[in-house]
Design an enzyme around this catalytic site. Structure first.
Site, PDB file in Angstrom:
ATOM      1  N   ASP A 129      22.223  51.274  51.504  1.00 25.78           N
ATOM      2  CA  ASP A 129      22.326  50.936  50.075  1.00 25.78           C
ATOM      3  C   ASP A 129      21.966  52.109  49.172  1.00 25.78           C
ATOM      4  O   ASP A 129      22.584  52.315  48.127  1.00 25.78           O
ATOM      5  CB  ASP A 129      21.377  49.769  49.737  1.00 25.78           C
TER       6      ASP A 129
HETATM    7  P1  TAP Z   1      19.547  49.509  54.119  1.00 23.81           P
HETATM    8  O1  TAP Z   1      20.526  49.511  53.004  1.00 23.81           O
HETATM    9  O2  TAP Z   1      18.845  48.248  54.429  1.00 23.81           O
HETATM   10  O3  TAP Z   1      20.349  50.016  55.414  1.00 23.81           O
HETATM   11  C1  TAP Z   1      19.688  50.297  56.578  1.00 23.81           C
HETATM   12  C2  TAP Z   1      20.719  50.671  57.617  1.00 23.81           C
HETATM   13  O4  TAP Z   1      19.994  51.117  58.764  1.00 23.81           O
HETATM   14  C3  TAP Z   1      21.584  49.512  58.070  1.00 23.81           C
HETATM   15  O5  TAP Z   1      22.868  49.574  57.495  1.00 23.81           O
HETATM   16  C4  TAP Z   1      21.598  49.633  59.599  1.00 23.81           C
HETATM   17  O6  TAP Z   1      22.938  49.792  60.043  1.00 23.81           O
HETATM   18  C5  TAP Z   1      20.821  50.896  59.874  1.00 23.81           C
HETATM   19  N1  TAP Z   1      19.964  50.783  61.050  1.00 23.81           N
HETATM   20  C6  TAP Z   1      19.156  49.753  61.392  1.00 23.81           C
HETATM   21  N2  TAP Z   1      18.555  50.018  62.561  1.00 23.81           N
HETATM   22  C7  TAP Z   1      18.977  51.241  62.949  1.00 23.81           C
HETATM   23  C8  TAP Z   1      18.723  52.049  64.062  1.00 23.81           C
HETATM   24  N3  TAP Z   1      17.893  51.665  65.044  1.00 23.81           N
HETATM   25  N4  TAP Z   1      19.325  53.258  64.134  1.00 23.81           N
HETATM   26  C9  TAP Z   1      20.180  53.657  63.182  1.00 23.81           C
HETATM   27  N5  TAP Z   1      20.464  52.922  62.094  1.00 23.81           N
HETATM   28  C10 TAP Z   1      19.872  51.723  61.986  1.00 23.81           C
HETATM   29  O7  TAP Z   1      18.433  50.614  53.921  1.00 23.81           O
HETATM   30  P2  TAP Z   1      18.167  51.638  52.732  1.00 23.81           P
HETATM   31  O8  TAP Z   1      19.369  52.470  52.444  1.00 23.81           O
HETATM   32  O9  TAP Z   1      16.878  52.306  53.082  1.00 23.81           O
HETATM   33  O10 TAP Z   1      17.996  50.751  51.429  1.00 23.81           O
HETATM   34  C11 TAP Z   1      16.870  49.938  51.242  1.00 23.81           C
HETATM   35  C12 TAP Z   1      17.327  48.561  50.805  1.00 23.81           C
HETATM   36  O11 TAP Z   1      16.248  47.677  51.007  1.00 23.81           O
HETATM   37  C13 TAP Z   1      17.694  48.491  49.345  1.00 23.81           C
HETATM   38  O12 TAP Z   1      18.684  47.526  49.137  1.00 23.81           O
HETATM   39  C14 TAP Z   1      16.376  48.055  48.694  1.00 23.81           C
HETATM   40  O13 TAP Z   1      16.546  47.429  47.437  1.00 23.81           O
HETATM   41  C15 TAP Z   1      15.872  47.103  49.746  1.00 23.81           C
HETATM   42  N6  TAP Z   1      14.431  46.964  49.816  1.00 23.81           N
HETATM   43  C16 TAP Z   1      13.631  47.999  49.468  1.00 23.81           C
HETATM   44  C17 TAP Z   1      12.279  47.877  49.545  1.00 23.81           C
HETATM   45  C18 TAP Z   1      11.445  49.045  49.126  1.00 23.81           C
HETATM   46  S1  TAP Z   1      10.334  48.899  48.001  1.00 23.81           S
HETATM   47  N7  TAP Z   1      11.655  50.201  49.667  1.00 23.81           N
HETATM   48  C19 TAP Z   1      11.714  46.677  50.034  1.00 23.81           C
HETATM   49  C20 TAP Z   1      12.564  45.632  50.437  1.00 23.81           C
HETATM   50  C21 TAP Z   1      13.937  45.794  50.306  1.00 23.81           C
HETATM   51  P3  TAP Z   1      23.337  49.396  61.532  1.00 23.81           P
HETATM   52  O14 TAP Z   1      22.916  47.988  61.732  1.00 23.81           O
HETATM   53  O15 TAP Z   1      24.815  49.610  61.585  1.00 23.81           O
HETATM   54  O16 TAP Z   1      22.609  50.341  62.442  1.00 23.81           O
END
Ligand code: TAP
Length: 455
Positions: free
Chosen positions: A382
């Site tokens: 994201d």
């Molecule tokens: P995300 O958009 O959640 O994407 C994470 C990606 O990691 C997934 O698409 C997944 O794809 C990949 N992944 C998972 N396990 C993996 C592994 N073992 N090896 C390689 N890739 C892996 O993460 P982001 O870009 O860090 O964005 C954060 C999101 O979380 C935002 O939407 C934000 O609003 C939200 N959020 C943030 C927080 C805070 S404060 N940081 C708290 C809660 C939510 P695959 O499954 O294809 O591997």
């Protein structure tokens, strides 16, 4: 003795404030935690010196609480930390709610200001408790993260809140006949907490948790007024204000107002249709990626949640070091909401001994991006999604991102084409200059390291 207790409270308060300040810098954050815990120990010991306490209940409570807390802290996975924080916020609210109810149960005949404190403690404590349970459920995917919206929702919530506040006036005027009224107000506030959180989408939960954290502080401060405990008032206010500041920082990082987060229903069907993603996905094996990396003069790592899941930070650091030794300029760009909690990436990179001067913030990363040879996205999705910049129909439109698509070449390390937390497609994966390195982030980075080592 009373003077000694008050002086101890002042000392504890100063330590809390200083501890909070130290938490603001990575180098001092770990010590800040210990320091603040020492402040809490002073506050607890001083409180135990108050005359007339019933120790047996305190000891039973402390033993049960410490056992649950210690178990939860050891057992929780780093990636589930936000849920745990959310849940513990809720228990903070519940504790304040119980203090309010118990104090009223003990004596109903109180001055108006204490009655107001009791009522507000019950109201805020209940909202925090039930709201936090819903936030915990959404974050841990025990319940659907999708916003639950119904017609007239805001009006209904407004009327409910208005009703609860009106009951508060009655409660303050007629405290002796208001036992049932207080219990009903607590139940209605619990319902309000649920209703306030269900319309908010899972992706906005970090902001909500931070806001609920702030509420739990306010409830604790109110409880401090009821039992006239100065250190509880100070600590509650510190939690209240720092939670609010953190909420604001997160909203700014997503370029959204707090009102939009709370009432926007992100993730519900958007008014404008999302653009269709077009283009080819170009997968690249580690052996081929090596040749591009070897020639790169500047490399920027952009970590995300997947790096935390894969625990790839040490391998990433190792690759970074190798690239540096080959003469490349290496940086690590950290998006404020990458991962699942504030500072998540900073903590992991610090654990892997990435030098602070190589960590750069989003704004600097974006201004450097056009001159970056290879941007390596490690399990982020994201926070590097160009739809946030370009697609008005996207639920994350307006959220600032790290513009990895503007680097000369972009490697994306993830296991599949699955979406990230916001559950939306990412046009980055289809860009001409993007190469997908499919696989677990740690295994893939390790393969790249092995290519460099020639093994
Ligand atoms: P995300 O958009 O959640 O994407 C994470 C990606 O990691 C997934 O698409 C997944 O794809 C990949 N992944 C998972 N396990 C993996 C592994 N073992 N090896 C390689 N890739 C892996 O993460 P982001 O870009 O860090 O964005 C954060 C999101 O979380 C935002 O939407 C934000 O609003 C939200 N959020 C943030 C927080 C805070 S404060 N940081 C708290 C809660 C939510 P695959 O499954 O294809 O591997």
């Amino acid at each position: 003795m009373e003077q000694f207790i008050n002086i101890s409270y002042i000392v504890a308060s100063i330590i809390f404030i200083y501890g909070l300040k130290m938490l603001g810098r990575q180098e001092t954050a770990r010590r800040a935690n210990l320091f603040s815990a020492a402040g809490m120990l002073i506050a607890i010991v001083a409180t135990l010196l108050i005359k007339g306490l019933s120790y047996q209940w305190i000891i039973i409570g402390m033993l049960i609480g410490s056992a649950i807390g210690a178990y939860a802290a050891y057992a929780v996975k780093m990636t589930s930390m936000p849920e745990m924080v959310g849940l513990f916020n809720g228990f903070g609210g519940l504790a304040s709610l119980l203090v309010g109810l118990a104090e009223y149960h003990l004596h109903q005949d109180r001055p108006a200001e204490t009655l107001i404190s009791i009522y507000l403690t019950v109201l805020i404590g209940s909202v925090t408790f039930s709201g936090s349970l819903i936030a915990w459920g959404k974050l841990s995917e025990k319940i659907s993260g999708k916003p639950v919206l119904f017609r007239g929702q805001k009006l209904f919530n407004g009327i409910l809140l208005g009703g609860i506040l009106a009951m508060g006036i009655w409660f303050t005027l007629y405290p002796l006949e208001s036992y049932l009224l207080l219990v009903v107000a607590a139940v209605l506030s619990l319902i309000l907490g649920v209703l306030l959180v269900i319309p908010i989408g899972g992706a906005d939960m970090p902001v909500v948790i931070s806001l609920l954290n702030s509420y739990s502080g306010l409830a604790a401060a109110m409880a401090g007024f009821i039992i006239q405990n100065n250190v509880l008032i100070v600590a509650g206010c510190l939690v209240g204000t720092s939670g609010l500041i953190l909420t604001q920082i997160m909203c700014k990082a997503m370029n959204r107002s707090l009102a939009n987060v709370l009432f926007g229903g992100m993730g519900a069907t958007a008014g404008v249709a999302s653009a269709q993603v077009a283009g080819d996905v170009k997968a690249l094996p580690a052996a081929d990626a090596y040749y591009i990396l070897e020639a790169a003069r500047s490399v920027m790592f952009v970590p995300g949640y997947g790096m935390a899941v894969a625990q790839a930070q040490h391998a990433v650091r190792e690759l970074g070091k190798i690239l540096e030794e080959k003469g490349a300029e290496v940086t690590y760009a950290v998006h404020p909401v990458a991962g699942r909690m504030p500072g998540h990436m900073n903590v992991l990179l610090a654990e892997a001994d990435v030098p602070y001067e190589q960590l750069i913030e989003m704004e600097s990363a974006n201004s450097m991006m056009p001159s970056v040879d290879v941007a390596i996205v490690i399990g982020a999705n994201d926070v590097v999604n160009p739809a946030a910049r370009e697609d008005k129909g996207s639920p994350i439109y307006g959220m600032p991102i790290i513009n990895v698509d503007q680097a000369r070449t972009c490697f994306v390390l993830k296991r599949s084409m699955a979406s990230g937390f916001a559950g939306i497609e990412n046009p980055l994966f289809f860009c001409d200059n993007t190469r997908m390195l499919f696989g677990d982030a740690k295994t893939m980075v390790q393969s790249l390291v092995n290519e460099f080592k020639g093994s």
